[in-house]
Enzyme design. Sequence first.
Site, PDB file in Angstrom:
ATOM      1  N   ASP A   3       2.488   9.962   8.898  1.00 44.19           N
ATOM      2  CA  ASP A   3       1.067  10.566   8.444  1.00 44.19           C
ATOM      3  C   ASP A   3       1.629  12.091   8.071  1.00 44.19           C
ATOM      4  OD1 ASP A   3      -1.173  12.254   8.697  1.00 44.19           O
ATOM      5  OD2 ASP A   3      -1.871  11.150  10.581  1.00 44.19           O
ATOM      6  N   HIS A   4       1.256  12.276   6.836  1.00 38.66           N
ATOM      7  CA  HIS A   4       1.769  13.434   6.352  1.00 38.66           C
ATOM      8  C   HIS A   4       1.139  15.028   7.095  1.00 38.66           C
ATOM      9  CE1 HIS A   4       4.349  15.833   3.915  1.00 38.66           C
ATOM     10  NE2 HIS A   4       4.250  15.318   2.667  1.00 38.66           N
ATOM     11  N   ARG A   5      -0.130  14.620   7.706  1.00 36.16           N
ATOM     12  CA  ARG A   5      -0.514  15.679   8.351  1.00 36.16           C
ATOM     13  C   ARG A   5       0.177  16.011   9.514  1.00 36.16           C
ATOM     14  NH1 ARG A   5      -6.140  13.015   9.667  1.00 36.16           N
ATOM     15  NH2 ARG A   5      -4.684  11.513  10.393  1.00 36.16           N
TER      16      ARG A   5
END
Length: 527
Positions: free
Chosen positions: A499-501
Amino acid sequence: MNQAIDIKVPDIGDFKDVPVIELFVKVGDLVNPEDPLVSLESDKATMEVPAPHGGVVRQIHVKLGDAVSEGSLLMQFEGMGAVVPADTAKPSVSAPPSPVNAPAGLAEIRIPDIGDFKDVPVIEIFVKVGDTVKAEDPLVSLESDKATMDVPAPLGGVVREIRVKLGDTVSEGSIIMALATNDAPATATAPAAPALLAAPAPAAPAVTSPSGVDEAAFRLAYAGPAVRKLARESGVDLGKVRGSGAHGRILRADVEAFASTGGQTAAVPATKPASAPAGGGTGLDLLPWPKVDFAKFGPVERKELSRIKKISGANLHRNWVVIPHVTTHDEADITDLEQFRVQMNKELEKSGVKISMLPFMMKAAVATLKAFPEFNASLDGDSLVLKQYYHIGFAADTPNGLMVPVIRDVDRKTIPEIAREMGELARLAREGKLKPDQMSGGTFTISSLGGIGGVHFTPIINAPEVAIMGVCKSFWRQHSSDGKTWASRLTLPLSLSWDHRVIDGAAAARFNVYFANLLADMRRVLF
Ligand code: CAO
Protein backbone atom coordinates in the site's frame (compact mmCIF):
# COMPACT_ATOMS: atom_id res chain seq x y z
CA MET A 1 -57.92 -1.11 47.71
CA ASN A 2 -54.47 -0.48 46.36
CA GLN A 3 -51.87 -3.16 46.90
CA ALA A 4 -48.08 -3.18 46.58
CA ILE A 5 -47.13 -5.69 43.90
CA ASP A 6 -43.59 -6.97 43.45
CA ILE A 7 -42.57 -7.22 39.83
CA LYS A 8 -39.84 -9.76 39.31
CA VAL A 9 -37.83 -11.05 36.40
CA PRO A 10 -39.76 -13.96 34.91
CA ASP A 11 -38.30 -17.19 33.54
CA ILE A 12 -35.63 -16.09 31.05
CA GLY A 13 -34.30 -19.50 30.18
CA ASP A 14 -30.73 -20.26 31.13
CA PHE A 15 -29.72 -16.62 31.26
CA LYS A 16 -28.25 -15.31 34.49
CA ASP A 17 -26.86 -11.96 35.54
CA VAL A 18 -28.22 -10.22 32.48
CA PRO A 19 -27.70 -6.45 32.42
CA VAL A 20 -30.63 -4.06 32.38
CA ILE A 21 -30.08 -1.90 29.31
CA GLU A 22 -33.21 0.17 29.24
CA LEU A 23 -35.92 1.29 31.68
CA PHE A 24 -39.19 2.15 30.01
CA VAL A 25 -41.01 3.50 33.03
CA LYS A 26 -40.42 5.88 35.90
CA VAL A 27 -41.92 6.24 39.36
CA GLY A 28 -45.49 7.50 39.09
CA ASP A 29 -46.12 6.08 35.60
CA LEU A 30 -49.41 4.37 35.00
CA VAL A 31 -48.78 1.02 33.33
CA ASN A 32 -51.03 -1.38 31.45
CA PRO A 33 -50.58 -5.14 31.57
CA GLU A 34 -48.04 -6.18 28.90
CA ASP A 35 -46.47 -2.72 28.71
CA PRO A 36 -42.68 -3.12 28.52
CA LEU A 37 -40.94 -2.32 31.80
CA VAL A 38 -37.27 -3.01 31.24
CA SER A 39 -35.06 -4.40 28.53
CA LEU A 40 -32.38 -6.99 29.35
CA GLU A 41 -29.53 -7.81 27.09
CA SER A 42 -27.42 -10.94 27.18
CA ASP A 43 -24.69 -11.57 24.67
CA LYS A 44 -27.20 -13.48 22.58
CA ALA A 45 -30.63 -11.94 23.00
CA THR A 46 -32.46 -8.84 24.03
CA MET A 47 -35.53 -9.44 26.15
CA GLU A 48 -38.17 -7.03 27.21
CA VAL A 49 -39.95 -7.76 30.45
CA PRO A 50 -43.58 -6.75 30.15
CA ALA A 51 -45.85 -5.75 33.03
CA PRO A 52 -47.72 -8.77 34.36
CA HIS A 53 -50.32 -6.41 35.85
CA GLY A 54 -51.51 -2.92 35.44
CA GLY A 55 -50.75 -0.36 38.12
CA VAL A 56 -48.79 2.70 39.08
CA VAL A 57 -45.03 2.38 39.44
CA ARG A 58 -44.26 3.03 43.09
CA GLN A 59 -40.58 2.06 43.34
CA ILE A 60 -37.91 0.97 40.88
CA HIS A 61 -35.32 -1.38 42.32
CA VAL A 62 -32.91 -1.59 39.41
CA LYS A 63 -30.86 0.89 37.46
CA LEU A 64 -29.20 0.69 34.08
CA GLY A 65 -26.37 -1.80 34.07
CA ASP A 66 -27.61 -3.84 37.04
CA ALA A 67 -27.41 -7.56 36.38
CA VAL A 68 -30.58 -9.52 37.04
CA SER A 69 -31.68 -13.16 36.90
CA GLU A 70 -34.98 -14.97 37.15
CA GLY A 71 -36.74 -13.82 40.33
CA SER A 72 -34.79 -10.56 40.76
CA LEU A 73 -37.01 -7.77 42.05
CA LEU A 74 -37.41 -5.11 39.36
CA MET A 75 -39.99 -2.75 40.76
CA GLN A 76 -43.08 -2.35 42.86
CA PHE A 77 -46.47 -1.35 41.57
CA GLU A 78 -49.35 0.09 43.37
CA GLY A 79 -52.03 -2.20 41.96
CA MET A 80 -55.39 -0.74 41.14
CA GLY A 81 -58.27 -3.16 40.96
CA ALA A 82 -59.61 -1.48 37.88
CA VAL A 83 -56.59 -2.22 35.76
CA VAL A 84 -55.75 -5.75 36.84
CA PRO A 85 -57.13 -8.24 34.38
CA ALA A 86 -59.40 -10.85 35.93
CA ASP A 87 -57.14 -13.82 35.38
CA THR A 88 -54.14 -12.15 37.02
CA ALA A 89 -55.92 -10.16 39.65
CA LYS A 90 -54.47 -11.86 42.73
CA PRO A 91 -50.93 -10.64 42.99
CA SER A 92 -49.27 -11.66 46.18
CA VAL A 93 -47.11 -9.00 47.75
CA SER A 94 -43.97 -11.06 47.67
CA ALA A 95 -44.67 -14.27 45.78
CA PRO A 96 -42.47 -14.79 42.75
CA PRO A 97 -44.35 -15.03 39.50
CA SER A 98 -45.85 -18.48 39.10
CA PRO A 99 -45.50 -20.34 35.81
CA VAL A 100 -49.11 -19.51 35.05
CA ASN A 101 -49.16 -15.79 35.52
CA ALA A 102 -45.47 -15.07 35.21
CA PRO A 103 -45.05 -12.27 32.76
CA ALA A 104 -44.71 -13.71 29.34
CA GLY A 105 -41.46 -12.69 27.64
CA LEU A 106 -40.69 -11.51 24.20
CA ALA A 107 -37.08 -12.19 23.36
CA GLU A 108 -35.51 -10.48 20.43
CA ILE A 109 -32.89 -12.67 18.87
CA ARG A 110 -29.80 -10.90 17.70
CA ILE A 111 -26.84 -11.90 15.62
CA PRO A 112 -24.15 -12.92 18.09
CA ASP A 113 -20.47 -12.08 17.84
CA ILE A 114 -19.43 -13.15 14.34
CA GLY A 115 -15.92 -11.83 14.48
CA ASP A 116 -15.08 -8.97 12.18
CA PHE A 117 -17.82 -9.81 9.71
CA LYS A 118 -20.27 -7.10 8.81
CA ASP A 119 -23.21 -6.91 6.44
CA VAL A 120 -23.33 -10.66 5.93
CA PRO A 121 -26.23 -11.92 3.79
CA VAL A 122 -28.87 -14.25 5.20
CA ILE A 123 -28.89 -17.24 2.88
CA GLU A 124 -31.33 -19.52 4.67
CA ILE A 125 -34.11 -19.15 7.23
CA PHE A 126 -34.84 -22.41 9.01
CA VAL A 127 -38.01 -21.42 10.87
CA LYS A 128 -41.33 -19.75 10.21
CA VAL A 129 -43.73 -17.78 12.37
CA GLY A 130 -45.50 -20.10 14.80
CA ASP A 131 -42.67 -22.66 14.93
CA THR A 132 -41.56 -23.84 18.36
CA VAL A 133 -37.81 -23.85 18.72
CA LYS A 134 -35.49 -25.19 21.38
CA ALA A 135 -32.29 -23.53 22.54
CA GLU A 136 -29.50 -24.28 20.02
CA ASP A 137 -31.89 -25.01 17.13
CA PRO A 138 -30.53 -23.27 14.01
CA LEU A 139 -32.52 -20.18 13.08
CA VAL A 140 -30.78 -18.71 10.05
CA SER A 141 -27.67 -19.31 8.01
CA LEU A 142 -25.33 -16.48 7.02
CA GLU A 143 -22.75 -16.56 4.32
CA SER A 144 -19.84 -14.18 4.17
CA ASP A 145 -17.25 -14.25 1.44
CA LYS A 146 -15.28 -16.53 3.69
CA ALA A 147 -17.59 -18.70 5.75
CA THR A 148 -21.08 -20.02 6.22
CA MET A 149 -22.41 -19.67 9.76
CA ASP A 150 -25.58 -20.96 11.37
CA VAL A 151 -27.10 -18.78 14.09
CA PRO A 152 -28.62 -20.97 16.81
CA ALA A 153 -31.53 -20.03 19.08
CA PRO A 154 -30.12 -18.79 22.40
CA LEU A 155 -33.32 -19.91 24.16
CA GLY A 156 -36.47 -21.82 23.43
CA GLY A 157 -39.79 -20.29 22.44
CA VAL A 158 -42.29 -19.76 19.70
CA VAL A 159 -41.30 -17.73 16.67
CA ARG A 160 -43.50 -14.70 16.77
CA GLU A 161 -41.96 -12.52 14.12
CA ILE A 162 -39.17 -12.90 11.59
CA ARG A 163 -37.45 -9.64 10.87
CA VAL A 164 -35.13 -10.69 8.07
CA LYS A 165 -35.64 -12.14 4.66
CA LEU A 166 -33.30 -13.99 2.36
CA GLY A 167 -30.61 -11.70 1.03
CA ASP A 168 -30.85 -9.17 3.88
CA THR A 169 -27.47 -8.30 5.27
CA VAL A 170 -26.85 -8.48 9.01
CA SER A 171 -24.04 -7.74 11.44
CA GLU A 172 -23.42 -8.40 15.12
CA GLY A 173 -26.41 -7.09 17.05
CA SER A 174 -28.90 -7.10 14.15
CA ILE A 175 -32.25 -8.40 15.30
CA ILE A 176 -33.38 -11.37 13.25
CA MET A 177 -36.54 -12.49 14.99
CA ALA A 178 -38.72 -12.26 18.07
CA LEU A 179 -39.47 -15.34 20.16
CA ALA A 180 -42.40 -15.57 22.49
CA THR A 181 -41.05 -17.28 25.56
CA ASN A 182 -42.85 -18.83 28.48
CA ASP A 183 -46.57 -17.91 28.29
CA ALA A 184 -46.27 -15.12 25.80
CA PRO A 185 -48.90 -15.21 23.11
CA ALA A 186 -47.53 -17.22 20.26
CA THR A 187 -48.99 -15.09 17.56
CA ALA A 188 -49.27 -11.39 17.15
CA THR A 189 -53.03 -11.74 16.86
CA ALA A 190 -53.50 -13.02 20.40
CA PRO A 191 -52.46 -10.20 22.67
CA ALA A 192 -53.13 -10.96 26.29
CA ALA A 193 -53.32 -7.43 27.56
CA PRO A 194 -56.72 -5.82 27.83
CA ALA A 195 -56.19 -2.10 27.37
CA LEU A 196 -58.01 -0.55 30.27
CA LEU A 197 -56.05 2.61 30.76
CA ALA A 198 -55.19 3.56 27.26
CA ALA A 199 -56.30 2.57 23.83
CA PRO A 200 -54.05 -0.10 22.39
CA ALA A 201 -51.60 1.04 19.79
CA PRO A 202 -52.86 0.35 16.33
CA ALA A 203 -51.19 -2.48 14.49
CA ALA A 204 -47.86 -1.44 13.11
CA PRO A 205 -48.64 -1.11 9.40
CA ALA A 206 -51.59 1.16 10.10
CA VAL A 207 -49.42 3.81 11.73
CA THR A 208 -46.43 3.47 9.48
CA SER A 209 -45.58 6.59 7.69
CA PRO A 210 -46.84 5.92 4.20
CA SER A 211 -43.76 7.32 2.55
CA GLY A 212 -40.09 7.14 3.09
CA VAL A 213 -39.82 4.29 5.60
CA ASP A 214 -37.27 1.76 4.51
CA GLU A 215 -38.94 -1.41 5.80
CA ALA A 216 -35.87 -3.60 5.41
CA ALA A 217 -33.73 -1.18 7.41
CA PHE A 218 -36.54 -0.80 9.95
CA ARG A 219 -36.69 -4.57 10.44
CA LEU A 220 -32.95 -4.82 10.99
CA ALA A 221 -32.59 -1.78 13.23
CA TYR A 222 -31.17 -2.64 16.64
CA ALA A 223 -34.12 -1.75 18.87
CA GLY A 224 -36.58 -3.50 21.14
CA PRO A 225 -40.32 -3.95 20.58
CA ALA A 226 -41.31 -0.94 22.68
CA VAL A 227 -38.98 1.36 20.77
CA ARG A 228 -40.19 -0.12 17.48
CA LYS A 229 -43.75 0.50 18.49
CA LEU A 230 -42.91 4.08 19.41
CA ALA A 231 -41.13 4.55 16.08
CA ARG A 232 -44.17 3.24 14.22
CA GLU A 233 -46.48 5.46 16.16
CA SER A 234 -44.28 8.49 15.54
CA GLY A 235 -43.76 7.67 11.88
CA VAL A 236 -40.02 7.47 12.47
CA ASP A 237 -37.92 5.54 10.00
CA LEU A 238 -35.96 3.47 12.50
CA GLY A 239 -33.29 2.53 9.99
CA LYS A 240 -32.18 6.15 9.97
CA VAL A 241 -31.90 6.60 13.73
CA ARG A 242 -28.50 6.35 15.35
CA GLY A 243 -28.65 4.39 18.59
CA SER A 244 -26.98 5.89 21.65
CA GLY A 245 -27.35 2.74 23.76
CA ALA A 246 -24.81 -0.01 24.31
CA HIS A 247 -23.53 -1.46 21.01
CA GLY A 248 -25.54 1.19 19.15
CA ARG A 249 -28.91 0.05 20.47
CA ILE A 250 -31.66 2.53 19.66
CA LEU A 251 -33.32 3.84 22.80
CA ARG A 252 -36.70 5.45 23.28
CA ALA A 253 -34.90 8.79 23.75
CA ASP A 254 -33.19 8.42 20.35
CA VAL A 255 -36.54 7.95 18.62
CA GLU A 256 -38.02 10.89 20.50
CA ALA A 257 -35.05 13.11 19.62
CA PHE A 258 -35.24 12.01 16.00
CA ALA A 259 -38.95 12.70 15.84
CA SER A 260 -38.63 16.07 17.56
CA THR A 261 -36.11 17.31 15.03
CA GLY A 262 -38.18 16.17 12.11
CA GLY A 263 -35.74 13.35 11.49
CA GLN A 264 -32.92 15.65 10.51
CA THR A 265 -30.21 15.54 13.13
CA ALA A 266 -29.64 11.84 13.57
CA ALA A 267 -30.36 10.83 10.05
CA VAL A 268 -27.85 8.70 8.26
CA PRO A 269 -27.27 10.24 4.85
CA ALA A 270 -29.51 8.28 2.54
CA THR A 271 -28.04 9.26 -0.76
CA LYS A 272 -24.66 9.99 -2.17
CA PRO A 273 -23.99 13.29 -3.83
CA ALA A 274 -25.55 13.18 -7.25
CA SER A 275 -22.25 13.70 -8.99
CA ALA A 276 -18.60 14.14 -8.26
CA PRO A 277 -17.51 17.68 -7.56
CA ALA A 278 -16.71 19.32 -10.83
CA GLY A 279 -13.00 19.23 -11.53
CA GLY A 280 -12.30 17.70 -8.11
CA GLY A 281 -11.04 14.49 -9.60
CA THR A 282 -12.62 12.41 -6.85
CA GLY A 283 -15.41 10.84 -8.89
CA LEU A 284 -15.12 8.24 -11.63
CA ASP A 285 -16.92 9.58 -14.62
CA LEU A 286 -16.81 6.35 -16.63
CA LEU A 287 -18.51 5.17 -19.76
CA PRO A 288 -21.32 2.68 -19.11
CA TRP A 289 -20.28 -0.97 -19.08
CA PRO A 290 -20.58 -2.40 -22.61
CA LYS A 291 -23.79 -4.34 -23.09
CA VAL A 292 -23.20 -7.01 -25.68
CA ASP A 293 -25.47 -9.75 -26.94
CA PHE A 294 -22.78 -12.43 -26.93
CA ALA A 295 -25.17 -15.02 -28.39
CA LYS A 296 -25.03 -13.06 -31.63
CA PHE A 297 -21.48 -14.27 -32.11
CA GLY A 298 -21.82 -17.91 -31.07
CA PRO A 299 -23.38 -20.26 -28.51
CA VAL A 300 -23.11 -19.20 -24.86
CA GLU A 301 -24.06 -20.54 -21.45
CA ARG A 302 -25.00 -18.30 -18.51
CA LYS A 303 -23.74 -19.35 -15.08
CA GLU A 304 -24.49 -17.48 -11.87
CA LEU A 305 -21.41 -16.53 -9.81
CA SER A 306 -21.23 -18.39 -6.49
CA ARG A 307 -22.27 -16.31 -3.50
CA ILE A 308 -18.74 -16.38 -2.14
CA LYS A 309 -17.40 -15.13 -5.48
CA LYS A 310 -19.94 -12.32 -5.54
CA ILE A 311 -19.04 -11.18 -2.05
CA SER A 312 -15.30 -11.70 -2.31
CA GLY A 313 -15.47 -9.91 -5.67
CA ALA A 314 -16.96 -6.87 -3.97
CA ASN A 315 -14.21 -6.92 -1.32
CA LEU A 316 -11.45 -7.36 -3.88
CA HIS A 317 -12.92 -4.57 -5.96
CA ARG A 318 -13.01 -2.21 -2.98
CA ASN A 319 -9.44 -3.06 -2.01
CA TRP A 320 -8.22 -2.67 -5.57
CA VAL A 321 -9.93 0.67 -6.05
CA VAL A 322 -9.19 2.17 -2.63
CA ILE A 323 -5.61 1.03 -2.03
CA PRO A 324 -2.88 2.45 -4.25
CA HIS A 325 -1.21 -0.88 -4.97
CA VAL A 326 2.31 -1.31 -6.22
CA THR A 327 3.89 -4.73 -6.75
CA THR A 328 7.63 -5.33 -6.44
CA HIS A 329 9.03 -8.53 -7.91
CA ASP A 330 12.12 -10.35 -6.77
CA GLU A 331 13.59 -13.83 -6.52
CA ALA A 332 14.86 -15.99 -3.69
CA ASP A 333 17.50 -18.70 -3.94
CA ILE A 334 15.88 -21.66 -2.14
CA THR A 335 18.31 -24.38 -3.26
CA ASP A 336 19.52 -25.17 0.26
CA LEU A 337 16.13 -24.71 1.85
CA GLU A 338 14.54 -27.15 -0.59
CA GLN A 339 17.22 -29.73 0.24
CA PHE A 340 16.55 -29.22 3.94
CA ARG A 341 12.77 -29.42 3.40
CA VAL A 342 13.08 -32.72 1.51
CA GLN A 343 15.36 -34.08 4.22
CA MET A 344 12.98 -33.01 7.01
CA ASN A 345 10.03 -34.59 5.23
CA LYS A 346 11.92 -37.89 5.13
CA GLU A 347 12.63 -37.67 8.84
CA LEU A 348 9.05 -36.72 9.64
CA GLU A 349 7.52 -39.34 7.33
CA LYS A 350 6.10 -41.38 10.19
CA SER A 351 4.58 -38.35 11.96
CA GLY A 352 2.11 -37.82 9.13
CA VAL A 353 3.09 -34.16 8.67
CA LYS A 354 4.17 -33.07 5.21
CA ILE A 355 5.93 -29.77 4.98
CA SER A 356 5.71 -27.63 1.86
CA MET A 357 7.63 -24.42 1.28
CA LEU A 358 4.81 -22.32 2.71
CA PRO A 359 5.48 -22.84 6.48
CA PHE A 360 9.11 -21.79 5.93
CA MET A 361 7.87 -18.70 4.11
CA MET A 362 5.61 -17.90 7.05
CA LYS A 363 8.53 -18.04 9.47
CA ALA A 364 10.66 -15.93 7.13
CA ALA A 365 7.76 -13.48 6.76
CA VAL A 366 7.50 -13.03 10.54
CA ALA A 367 11.24 -12.34 10.86
CA THR A 368 10.97 -9.84 8.00
CA LEU A 369 7.89 -8.17 9.52
CA LYS A 370 9.82 -7.75 12.77
CA ALA A 371 12.54 -5.95 10.84
CA PHE A 372 9.99 -3.85 8.89
CA PRO A 373 7.14 -3.22 11.37
CA GLU A 374 5.19 -0.89 9.07
CA PHE A 375 4.34 -3.94 6.94
CA ASN A 376 2.66 -5.54 9.96
CA ALA A 377 0.25 -2.65 10.36
CA SER A 378 -3.09 -1.14 9.38
CA LEU A 379 -4.04 2.38 8.45
CA ASP A 380 -6.57 4.02 10.76
CA GLY A 381 -7.31 7.49 9.44
CA ASP A 382 -4.04 9.36 9.69
CA SER A 383 -2.48 6.86 12.09
CA LEU A 384 -0.72 3.60 11.54
CA VAL A 385 -1.63 0.79 13.92
CA LEU A 386 1.53 -1.28 14.37
CA LYS A 387 0.66 -4.77 15.54
CA GLN A 388 2.87 -6.60 17.94
CA TYR A 389 1.49 -9.99 17.05
CA TYR A 390 2.10 -12.04 13.93
CA HIS A 391 -1.00 -13.69 12.54
CA ILE A 392 -0.31 -14.77 8.99
CA GLY A 393 -3.11 -15.45 6.51
CA PHE A 394 -2.70 -17.71 3.50
CA ALA A 395 -4.82 -17.70 0.38
CA ALA A 396 -6.52 -21.06 -0.09
CA ASP A 397 -8.09 -22.12 -3.34
CA THR A 398 -11.44 -23.86 -2.69
CA PRO A 399 -14.27 -25.10 -4.93
CA ASN A 400 -16.39 -22.17 -3.71
CA GLY A 401 -13.76 -19.52 -4.28
CA LEU A 402 -10.85 -17.90 -2.55
CA MET A 403 -10.60 -17.99 1.25
CA VAL A 404 -7.93 -16.68 3.61
CA PRO A 405 -7.52 -18.71 6.81
CA VAL A 406 -5.24 -17.18 9.42
CA ILE A 407 -2.56 -18.91 11.48
CA ARG A 408 -2.18 -17.06 14.74
CA ASP A 409 1.09 -16.35 16.52
CA VAL A 410 3.28 -17.83 13.82
CA ASP A 411 6.30 -16.45 15.70
CA ARG A 412 5.57 -18.88 18.53
CA LYS A 413 4.99 -21.99 16.43
CA THR A 414 7.37 -24.57 14.98
CA ILE A 415 7.46 -25.42 11.29
CA PRO A 416 5.66 -28.79 11.81
CA GLU A 417 3.02 -27.07 13.96
CA ILE A 418 2.42 -24.48 11.25
CA ALA A 419 2.28 -27.19 8.57
CA ARG A 420 -0.23 -29.22 10.57
CA GLU A 421 -2.45 -26.21 11.28
CA MET A 422 -2.26 -25.06 7.69
CA GLY A 423 -3.36 -28.49 6.45
CA GLU A 424 -6.30 -28.47 8.85
CA LEU A 425 -7.38 -24.93 7.97
CA ALA A 426 -7.04 -25.62 4.23
CA ARG A 427 -9.24 -28.70 4.67
CA LEU A 428 -11.87 -26.72 6.57
CA ALA A 429 -11.73 -24.01 3.90
CA ARG A 430 -12.33 -26.52 1.12
CA GLU A 431 -15.25 -28.02 3.06
CA GLY A 432 -16.71 -24.54 3.72
CA LYS A 433 -16.42 -25.06 7.46
CA LEU A 434 -14.06 -22.30 8.49
CA LYS A 435 -15.28 -20.33 11.48
CA PRO A 436 -15.08 -16.53 11.50
CA ASP A 437 -12.30 -16.45 14.08
CA GLN A 438 -10.22 -18.72 11.87
CA MET A 439 -10.25 -16.01 9.21
CA SER A 440 -9.88 -12.88 11.26
CA GLY A 441 -7.07 -10.94 12.83
CA GLY A 442 -4.52 -11.49 10.06
CA THR A 443 -1.62 -9.04 9.94
CA PHE A 444 0.00 -10.12 6.66
CA THR A 445 -0.96 -12.58 3.94
CA ILE A 446 0.94 -14.97 1.73
CA SER A 447 -0.64 -16.11 -1.50
CA SER A 448 1.19 -19.10 -2.93
CA LEU A 449 0.56 -20.31 -6.44
CA GLY A 450 3.74 -22.36 -6.20
CA GLY A 451 1.92 -25.67 -6.40
CA ILE A 452 0.33 -24.58 -9.68
CA GLY A 453 2.63 -22.42 -11.76
CA GLY A 454 3.22 -18.92 -13.00
CA VAL A 455 6.24 -16.66 -12.82
CA HIS A 456 4.94 -13.48 -11.21
CA PHE A 457 1.55 -11.99 -10.42
CA THR A 458 0.10 -8.95 -8.69
CA PRO A 459 -1.78 -10.07 -5.56
CA ILE A 460 -4.47 -7.75 -4.19
CA ILE A 461 -3.89 -6.57 -0.62
CA ASN A 462 -6.21 -8.13 1.94
CA ALA A 463 -7.49 -4.94 3.65
CA PRO A 464 -6.99 -3.70 6.30
CA GLU A 465 -3.54 -5.23 5.95
CA VAL A 466 -1.00 -3.16 4.03
CA ALA A 467 0.98 -5.78 2.13
CA ILE A 468 0.72 -9.26 0.70
CA MET A 469 3.44 -11.62 -0.51
CA GLY A 470 2.70 -13.63 -3.64
CA VAL A 471 4.92 -16.53 -4.64
CA CYS A 472 4.94 -18.61 -7.80
CA LYS A 473 6.47 -21.90 -8.83
CA SER A 474 10.18 -22.30 -8.20
CA PHE A 475 12.40 -23.07 -11.19
CA TRP A 476 16.03 -23.87 -11.86
CA ARG A 477 18.15 -21.13 -13.33
CA GLN A 478 21.79 -20.58 -14.04
CA HIS A 479 23.14 -18.05 -11.58
CA SER A 480 26.44 -16.23 -11.38
CA SER A 481 27.55 -13.72 -8.80
CA ASP A 482 30.65 -12.64 -10.75
CA GLY A 483 29.76 -13.35 -14.38
CA LYS A 484 32.49 -16.02 -14.55
CA THR A 485 31.35 -18.99 -12.53
CA TRP A 486 27.84 -20.30 -13.01
CA ALA A 487 25.73 -22.69 -10.97
CA SER A 488 22.15 -24.03 -11.15
CA ARG A 489 20.07 -22.56 -8.36
CA LEU A 490 16.44 -23.26 -7.41
CA THR A 491 14.74 -19.89 -7.65
CA LEU A 492 11.48 -18.79 -6.06
CA PRO A 493 9.69 -15.83 -7.70
CA LEU A 494 8.35 -13.27 -5.23
CA SER A 495 5.64 -10.65 -5.86
CA LEU A 496 5.11 -8.25 -2.97
CA SER A 497 2.09 -5.91 -3.30
CA TRP A 498 2.13 -2.97 -0.90
CA ASP A 499 0.00 0.00 0.00
CA HIS A 500 1.79 3.10 -1.24
CA ARG A 501 0.03 5.24 1.34
CA VAL A 502 2.02 3.43 4.02
CA ILE A 503 5.05 1.94 2.33
CA ASP A 504 7.62 3.39 -0.04
CA GLY A 505 9.23 1.58 -2.95
CA ALA A 506 12.64 1.50 -1.29
CA ALA A 507 11.19 -0.15 1.85
CA ALA A 508 9.36 -2.69 -0.31
CA ALA A 509 12.53 -3.56 -2.23
CA ARG A 510 14.42 -3.94 1.06
CA PHE A 511 11.62 -6.10 2.46
CA ASN A 512 11.92 -8.45 -0.52
CA VAL A 513 15.72 -8.63 -0.28
CA TYR A 514 15.55 -9.35 3.45
CA PHE A 515 12.88 -12.01 2.95
CA ALA A 516 14.84 -13.61 0.08
CA ASN A 517 18.04 -13.68 2.16
CA LEU A 518 16.22 -15.49 4.95
CA LEU A 519 14.90 -18.10 2.56
CA ALA A 520 18.37 -18.51 1.09
CA ASP A 521 19.71 -19.27 4.56
CA MET A 522 17.03 -19.97 7.17
CA ARG A 523 19.67 -19.87 9.94
CA ARG A 524 19.34 -16.07 9.68
CA VAL A 525 15.81 -16.36 11.09
CA LEU A 526 17.46 -17.13 14.44
CA PHE A 527 19.03 -13.68 14.52
N1 CAO B 1 7.43 -24.03 -6.12
C1 CAO B 1 7.40 -25.32 -6.53
N2 CAO B 1 6.61 -26.24 -5.98
C2 CAO B 1 5.82 -25.86 -4.97
C3 CAO B 1 5.81 -24.54 -4.48
C4 CAO B 1 6.67 -23.62 -5.11
N3 CAO B 1 6.72 -22.35 -4.71
N4 CAO B 1 4.91 -24.47 -3.48
C5 CAO B 1 4.37 -25.67 -3.34
N5 CAO B 1 4.93 -26.51 -4.23
C6 CAO B 1 4.64 -27.91 -4.39
C7 CAO B 1 4.48 -28.60 -3.06
O1 CAO B 1 5.75 -28.93 -2.52
C8 CAO B 1 3.65 -29.78 -3.43
O2 CAO B 1 4.48 -30.69 -4.10
P1 CAO B 1 4.35 -32.28 -3.85
O3 CAO B 1 2.93 -32.63 -4.12
O4 CAO B 1 5.33 -32.87 -4.80
O5 CAO B 1 4.74 -32.48 -2.44
C9 CAO B 1 2.71 -29.21 -4.48
O6 CAO B 1 3.37 -28.06 -4.99
C10 CAO B 1 1.36 -28.82 -3.97
O7 CAO B 1 1.51 -27.97 -2.85
P2 CAO B 1 0.21 -27.44 -2.10
O8 CAO B 1 -0.38 -26.37 -2.90
O9 CAO B 1 -0.65 -28.59 -1.79
O10 CAO B 1 0.79 -26.95 -0.72
P3 CAO B 1 1.21 -25.53 -0.27
O11 CAO B 1 1.53 -25.66 1.18
O12 CAO B 1 2.24 -24.94 -1.11
O13 CAO B 1 -0.11 -24.63 -0.41
C11 CAO B 1 -2.39 -23.96 -0.16
C12 CAO B 1 -1.28 -24.86 0.36
C13 CAO B 1 -3.64 -24.21 0.64
C14 CAO B 1 -1.96 -22.52 0.02
C15 CAO B 1 -2.59 -24.24 -1.65
O14 CAO B 1 -3.08 -25.54 -1.83
C16 CAO B 1 -3.50 -23.28 -2.36
O15 CAO B 1 -4.73 -23.30 -2.20
N6 CAO B 1 -2.91 -22.42 -3.20
C17 CAO B 1 -3.68 -21.47 -4.02
C18 CAO B 1 -3.62 -20.08 -3.42
C19 CAO B 1 -4.30 -19.10 -4.34
O16 CAO B 1 -5.31 -19.39 -4.96
N7 CAO B 1 -3.71 -17.92 -4.48
C20 CAO B 1 -4.17 -16.93 -5.38
C21 CAO B 1 -4.88 -15.87 -4.65
S1 CAO B 1 -5.23 -14.51 -5.68
O17 CAO B 1 -6.49 -15.04 -6.52
